[in-house]
Design a protein around this motif. Structure first.
Motif, PDB file in Angstrom:
ATOM      1  N   SER A 171       2.050   1.252   1.948  1.00 25.90           N
ATOM      2  CA  SER A 171       1.991   1.989   1.212  1.00 25.90           C
ATOM      3  C   SER A 171       3.160   3.023   1.615  1.00 25.90           C
ATOM      4  O   SER A 171       2.534   3.302   2.611  1.00 25.90           O
ATOM      5  CB  SER A 171       1.234   2.214  -0.080  1.00 25.90           C
ATOM      6  OG  SER A 171       0.677   1.153  -0.386  1.00 25.90           O
ATOM      7  N   ASP A 174       6.139   8.406  -1.932  1.00 28.34           N
ATOM      8  CA  ASP A 174       7.952   9.271  -1.673  1.00 28.34           C
ATOM      9  C   ASP A 174       7.515  10.758  -2.566  1.00 28.34           C
ATOM     10  O   ASP A 174       6.795  11.464  -3.682  1.00 28.34           O
ATOM     11  CB  ASP A 174       8.293   8.811  -3.376  1.00 28.34           C
ATOM     12  CG  ASP A 174      10.014   9.302  -3.037  1.00 28.34           C
ATOM     13  OD1 ASP A 174      10.557  10.753  -2.963  1.00 28.34           O
ATOM     14  OD2 ASP A 174      11.262   8.682  -3.088  1.00 28.34           O
ATOM     15  N   GLU A 179       6.113   9.432  -6.476  1.00 26.73           N
ATOM     16  CA  GLU A 179       5.293   7.968  -6.615  1.00 26.73           C
ATOM     17  C   GLU A 179       5.027   7.183  -5.351  1.00 26.73           C
ATOM     18  O   GLU A 179       4.682   8.030  -4.714  1.00 26.73           O
ATOM     19  CB  GLU A 179       6.770   7.002  -7.493  1.00 26.73           C
ATOM     20  CG  GLU A 179       7.495   7.727  -8.449  1.00 26.73           C
ATOM     21  CD  GLU A 179       8.869   6.801  -8.017  1.00 26.73           C
ATOM     22  OE1 GLU A 179       9.231   6.909  -9.248  1.00 26.73           O
ATOM     23  OE2 GLU A 179       9.418   6.582  -7.150  1.00 26.73           O
ATOM     24  N   HIS A 181       5.263   3.938  -3.574  1.00 25.61           N
ATOM     25  CA  HIS A 181       5.984   2.676  -3.239  1.00 25.61           C
ATOM     26  C   HIS A 181       5.009   1.223  -1.979  1.00 25.61           C
ATOM     27  O   HIS A 181       4.563   2.097  -1.062  1.00 25.61           O
ATOM     28  CB  HIS A 181       7.278   2.945  -2.044  1.00 25.61           C
ATOM     29  CG  HIS A 181       8.262   3.605  -2.791  1.00 25.61           C
ATOM     30  ND1 HIS A 181       9.553   3.906  -2.526  1.00 25.61           N
ATOM     31  CD2 HIS A 181       7.940   4.532  -4.198  1.00 25.61           C
ATOM     32  CE1 HIS A 181      10.385   4.777  -2.911  1.00 25.61           C
ATOM     33  NE2 HIS A 181       9.175   5.057  -4.404  1.00 25.61           N
ATOM     34  N   ASP A 182       4.640   0.055  -2.570  1.00 27.80           N
ATOM     35  CA  ASP A 182       3.671  -0.703  -2.245  1.00 27.80           C
ATOM     36  C   ASP A 182       4.662  -1.337  -1.617  1.00 27.80           C
ATOM     37  O   ASP A 182       4.796  -2.139  -2.518  1.00 27.80           O
ATOM     38  CB  ASP A 182       2.114  -0.767  -2.929  1.00 27.80           C
ATOM     39  CG  ASP A 182       1.599  -1.912  -3.149  1.00 27.80           C
ATOM     40  OD1 ASP A 182       1.590  -2.268  -1.499  1.00 27.80           O
ATOM     41  OD2 ASP A 182       0.470  -1.766  -3.573  1.00 27.80           O
ATOM     42  N   TYR A 183       4.030  -2.047  -0.144  1.00 20.52           N
ATOM     43  CA  TYR A 183       4.813  -3.388  -0.034  1.00 20.52           C
ATOM     44  C   TYR A 183       3.398  -4.152   0.636  1.00 20.52           C
ATOM     45  O   TYR A 183       4.112  -5.078   1.116  1.00 20.52           O
ATOM     46  CB  TYR A 183       5.777  -2.838   1.442  1.00 20.52           C
ATOM     47  CG  TYR A 183       6.518  -1.632   1.582  1.00 20.52           C
ATOM     48  CD1 TYR A 183       8.052  -2.263   1.321  1.00 20.52           C
ATOM     49  CD2 TYR A 183       6.268  -0.412   1.305  1.00 20.52           C
ATOM     50  CE1 TYR A 183       9.147  -1.207   0.891  1.00 20.52           C
ATOM     51  CE2 TYR A 183       7.457   0.847   0.541  1.00 20.52           C
ATOM     52  CZ  TYR A 183       9.048   0.152   0.431  1.00 20.52           C
ATOM     53  OH  TYR A 183      10.030   0.878  -0.059  1.00 20.52           O
ATOM     54  N   ARG A 188       8.589  -4.892  -2.351  1.00 22.57           N
ATOM     55  CA  ARG A 188       7.985  -3.077  -3.030  1.00 22.57           C
ATOM     56  C   ARG A 188       7.903  -2.987  -4.197  1.00 22.57           C
ATOM     57  O   ARG A 188       9.063  -3.905  -5.377  1.00 22.57           O
ATOM     58  CB  ARG A 188       9.420  -2.182  -2.920  1.00 22.57           C
ATOM     59  CG  ARG A 188       9.294  -0.759  -3.036  1.00 22.57           C
ATOM     60  CD  ARG A 188      10.023   0.301  -2.670  1.00 22.57           C
ATOM     61  NE  ARG A 188      11.295  -0.095  -3.597  1.00 22.57           N
ATOM     62  CZ  ARG A 188      12.268   0.980  -4.024  1.00 22.57           C
ATOM     63  NH1 ARG A 188      12.187   2.061  -2.841  1.00 22.57           N
ATOM     64  NH2 ARG A 188      13.501   1.206  -5.180  1.00 22.57           N
ATOM     65  N   THR A 189       7.007  -2.893  -4.258  1.00 24.13           N
ATOM     66  CA  THR A 189       6.464  -2.535  -6.020  1.00 24.13           C
ATOM     67  C   THR A 189       6.638  -0.450  -6.067  1.00 24.13           C
ATOM     68  O   THR A 189       5.488   0.132  -5.402  1.00 24.13           O
ATOM     69  CB  THR A 189       5.344  -2.980  -6.490  1.00 24.13           C
ATOM     70  OG1 THR A 189       3.771  -3.024  -5.704  1.00 24.13           O
ATOM     71  CG2 THR A 189       5.249  -4.890  -6.720  1.00 24.13           C
ATOM     72  N   VAL A 190       6.724  -0.394  -7.723  1.00 21.70           N
ATOM     73  CA  VAL A 190       6.524   0.914  -7.829  1.00 21.70           C
ATOM     74  C   VAL A 190       5.062   1.582  -8.534  1.00 21.70           C
ATOM     75  O   VAL A 190       5.747   1.097  -9.920  1.00 21.70           O
ATOM     76  CB  VAL A 190       7.649   1.936  -7.763  1.00 21.70           C
ATOM     77  CG1 VAL A 190       7.838   3.212  -7.783  1.00 21.70           C
ATOM     78  CG2 VAL A 190       8.982   1.088  -6.767  1.00 21.70           C
ATOM     79  N   ARG A 191       4.729   2.309  -8.290  1.00 20.32           N
ATOM     80  CA  ARG A 191       3.651   2.949  -9.376  1.00 20.32           C
ATOM     81  C   ARG A 191       3.294   4.914  -9.016  1.00 20.32           C
ATOM     82  O   ARG A 191       3.554   5.294  -8.027  1.00 20.32           O
ATOM     83  CB  ARG A 191       2.447   2.263  -8.952  1.00 20.32           C
ATOM     84  CG  ARG A 191       1.441   2.814  -7.894  1.00 20.32           C
ATOM     85  CD  ARG A 191       0.180   1.999  -7.676  1.00 20.32           C
ATOM     86  NE  ARG A 191      -0.669   2.522  -6.680  1.00 20.32           N
ATOM     87  CZ  ARG A 191      -0.557   1.862  -5.324  1.00 20.32           C
ATOM     88  NH1 ARG A 191       0.861   1.683  -4.757  1.00 20.32           N
ATOM     89  NH2 ARG A 191      -1.303   2.219  -4.480  1.00 20.32           N
ATOM     90  N   ARG A 192       2.737   5.262  -9.728  1.00 16.68           N
ATOM     91  CA  ARG A 192       2.361   6.553 -10.024  1.00 16.68           C
ATOM     92  C   ARG A 192       1.193   7.436  -8.747  1.00 16.68           C
ATOM     93  O   ARG A 192       0.261   6.481  -9.187  1.00 16.68           O
ATOM     94  CB  ARG A 192       2.736   7.229 -11.442  1.00 16.68           C
ATOM     95  CG  ARG A 192       3.847   7.319 -12.007  1.00 16.68           C
ATOM     96  CD  ARG A 192       4.243   7.881 -11.947  1.00 16.68           C
ATOM     97  NE  ARG A 192       4.613   9.525 -11.537  1.00 16.68           N
ATOM     98  CZ  ARG A 192       4.655   9.774 -11.322  1.00 16.68           C
ATOM     99  NH1 ARG A 192       6.531   9.773 -10.703  1.00 16.68           N
ATOM    100  NH2 ARG A 192       4.892  11.652 -10.489  1.00 16.68           N
TER     101      ARG A 192
END
Length: 707
Positions: A171, A174, A179, A181-183, A188-192
């Motif tokens: 991850s 950002d 955020e 950014h999880d790989y 890529r998935t984005v979470r707070r």
């Protein structure tokens, strides 16, 4: 060729173009990142890997033009080996921004710092990509601190890698958006960000925001931030992108060439922040015939000005030129004027770089996709394209309209300071050498090919061992020319150290007119730089006046051939004091011969010595290595002339010394080792000085054994 792409990306305007060069030392992961970025835009394309020209990793510019949707990006992958800094400079000329690649396992080492300086010299806007995040010795935080310490102000991270299970980086935080950014799932998935990430944001976000605010044109932002206002992302991003485009702020991105983590953010940065060609200053352009500088803009409707930044040729594909169009529009069906004038730079160029001006019709145009070519009909201002069949074009040549021939001042070429003497292995190789050398020189302006008239040797001047190895490999594999390396000879001179006398007697009788001449000559030393003086003090007509010129001619001829070891004699006065002549048998040629015999008779190691050429050497080096460099200069019989801090390069010094050329044959290699890659040097001929007696004896012994 992979055959994965069939159409070149459509370029609608200069403002939709981004030209980016990847710069970084060997082993930084730069070429793998190049493949990953290209692969993200052309998913079906298999990466080429790290192999390069002639089986060596990245020795020339790789290029790929891709579309990201809103812009067309041409990526250039520049070599990391310091021997190929000329290709790096060519890439910096062709691009409008740079992505500077640093390995998290190596940090900002000496090679990285030298390349950063290359970017800074031309004012190139740039971002920093830290790769190799999952390497065993990777340390992102330490590498970031390295970059901030060595690369100056404006180095701030936009993201921070976050280790997942088993320590792998899955991850990226950002910092501006708050955020994660999880790989870990491959995409890529984005979470707070959660509370577990608070330390990362508290540590790195404040300095990032303050750095952006310092570059802002809004003078109220800092006060608002210090008063506790939470500045919105849109405001921060606007100032961030402006600062990047101006080249005053250098964002740091964590990137994984293994998983592609961070590549999406990078592509957005290239689209939004890197300048398009109309915003980047153009190089200096003048008329070929001479005259004041021509003011140009990156206008597709302006006068045509383009430059060849890289050249390749082989038996199957033929001649291919990588061309950056600065102004106007280049079309394959219209003639262009090809102009090359490296001699105007005032640097030694050698064989193959003669000035030339030709009108030619280019072949097909294509957008490059690494080793694949995507056909095009034209290229507008700002584009980088491949042009085939520009047979007379050399790297650094200018393409312009035949109606208005113009010349781009080439980028600063690296000095070729490592000499290697070569000899053809066979008569067939000797016949093929001239053509092969012309082709190599056309491709590589850093290569200097010299035919040394004093030694009779062919000397290849290169930028280092890897460059030399590449040249020799290309000679062998591309041109079927085999050469043997031989010791480089340095041209010496001879001179007198004491007064000496000699008698030359040339008497022959073979029927008819004979040959008769006797000369008594005295040779004396003169101050260095005096040249050759001839005098006569003959009394009583022992040598008739009409033969004085014959004696002088014979003296000059023999001194040019040498007396001790076959090197020209300089800085002496030769005086004709006596002699004899015959009324019938004396002649011009007889007295020329007698003069030569007299000089050979008077010459001896006790009254003559050898002079060796001395160069003034200016060495630029990091202060921590200055002592080692000075010690090494002393072991090379060098005389230290002084040292001073380098201008505009804190932490570096410039050392000046007078060093014999005989001691500089391997200095390009030794300095790189001594200074851990941070040293550069320049040399200029200073004059000649007497060689030490022990070296004179050694040299005369070697010449005798090979006579």
């Amino acid at each position: 060729m992979n055959g994965t792409a069939t159409k070149a990306p459509t370029v609608t305007a200069t403002t939709s173009i981004r030209n980016v060069v990847l710069v970084g030392p060997s082993g930084s992961g730069k070429s793998r990142l190049f493949d990953h970025i290209v692969g993200a835009a052309v998913p079906a394309r298999a990466p080429r890997g790290d192999g390069g020209d002639d089986g060596n990793p990245t020795t020339g510019l790789r290029a790929a033009t891709i579309s990201t949707g809103s812009v067309v990006v041409t990526l250039l992958d520049a070599p990391g080996n310091p021997d190929f800094v000329g290709e790096v400079r060519a890439g910096l000329r062709a691009a409008d921004a740079a992505l500077f690649v640093v390995s998290a396992a190596d940090g900002a080492d000496a090679a990285s710092r030298a390349l950063w300086h290359e970017c800074a010299l031309v004012g190139m806007p740039r971002a920093v990509a830290i790769t190799a995040l999952d390497a065993r010795d990777a340390d992102f935080t330490a590498t970031l601190a390295d970059c901030q310490a060595h690369f100056g102000a404006g180095i701030q991270p936009l993201g921070i890698p976050v280790a997942g299970e088993a320590g792998a980086v899955t991850s990226i935080a950002d910092l501006l958006l708050g955020e994660i950014h999880d790989y870990s799932a491959g995409e890529r998935t984005v979470r707070r960000a959660g509370p577990e990430h608070a330390e990362v944001f508290d540590t790195f976000r404040p300095s990032l925001i303050e750095g952006i605010i310092e570059e802002s044109e809004d003078g109220t932002l800092m006060d608002r931030y210090l008063e506790g206002e939470d500045l919105d992302f849109a405001t921060l991003e606007k100032d961030l992108l402006t600062a990047i485009a101006h080249g005053t702020f250098h964002p740091v991105l964590p990137l994984s060439a293994e998983t592609g983590a961070g590549v999406g953010v990078l592509l957005h940065l290239i689209e939004a922040a890197f300048p398009h060609p109309a915003l980047h200053p153009l190089p200096t352009v003048t008329p070929v015939a001479g005259g004041p500088e021509v003011e140009l803009t990156a206008d597709p409707d302006g006068p045509l000005v383009a430059e060849v930044v890289h050249t390749e040729s082989d038996a199957y594909v033929g001649h291919r030129s990588l061309v950056r169009v600065f102004s106007g529009t280049l079309r394959g069906d219209r003639p262009v004027h090809v102009s090359g004038h490296l001699e105007r730079l005032g640097v030694p160029t050698g064989e193959g770089h003669a000035p030339h001006d030709d009108d030619v019709r280019p072949g097909a145009l294509a957008a490059p996709l690494d080793d694949e070519l995507l056909p095009k009909t034209e290229a507008i201002a700002g584009e980088i394209v491949v042009v085939t069949k520009l047979g007379s074009a050399q790297t650094s040549d200018t393409l312009s309209s035949p109606d208005q021939p113009l010349l781009v001042t080439p980028w600063a070429l690296p000095e070729a300071l490592l000499p290697a003497a070569v000899a053809p292995s066979s008569r067939a190789d000797e016949d093929r050498m001239p053509g092969a050398f012309r082709e190599l020189a056309a491709e590589d302006p850093s290569l200097r090919i010299e035919h040394d008239s004093a030694t009779g040797q062919v000397v290849l001047w290169t930028t280092g061992p890897a460059h030399l190895g590449l040249v020799l490999a290309r000679l062998r594999t591309r041109f079927n020319v085999s050469v043997d390396q031989v010791p480089v000879q340095v041209a010496l001179k001879e001179t007198a150290t004491a007064r000496a006398e000699g008698l030359g007697r040339h008497v022959k009788q073979s029927g008819g007119h004979g040959q008769f001449a006797v000369c008594h000559l005295v040779m004396e030393p003169l101050p260095r730089g005096s040249g050759i003086e001839f005098a006569e003090v003959v009394v009583g007509g022992a040598v008739p006046r009409q033969f004085f010129g014959s004696v002088e001619k014979g003296v000059h001829t023999q001194l040019e051939k040498g007396l001790l070891a076959g090197w020209p004699v300089v800085d002496v006065r030769v005086t004709l004091t006596d002699g004899k002549a015959h009324s019938v048998d004396s002649s011009d040629m007889a007295f020329q011969t007698a003069a030569g015999l007299a000089l050979r008779q008077l010459a001896s190691p006790s009254t003559m010595t050898l002079l060796e050429p001395i160069d003034t050497v200016s060495v630029s080096v990091d202060d921590e290595h200055l002592g080692a460099v000075m010690t090494d200069i002393s072991t090379r019989r060098g005389q230290i002339l002084g040292s001073a801090p380098a201008v505009d390069q804190p932490g570096r010094s410039v050392l000046e010394a007078a060093v014999p050329q005989l001691e500089l044959l391997d200095y390009a290699v030794s300095l790189r080792s001594l200074a851990h890659g941070t040293g550069t040097f320049h040399r200029e001929h200073r004059g000649y000085e007497e060689m030490p007696e022990r070296l004179v004896a050694q040299h005369l012994g070697e010449r005798g054994r090979h006579a």
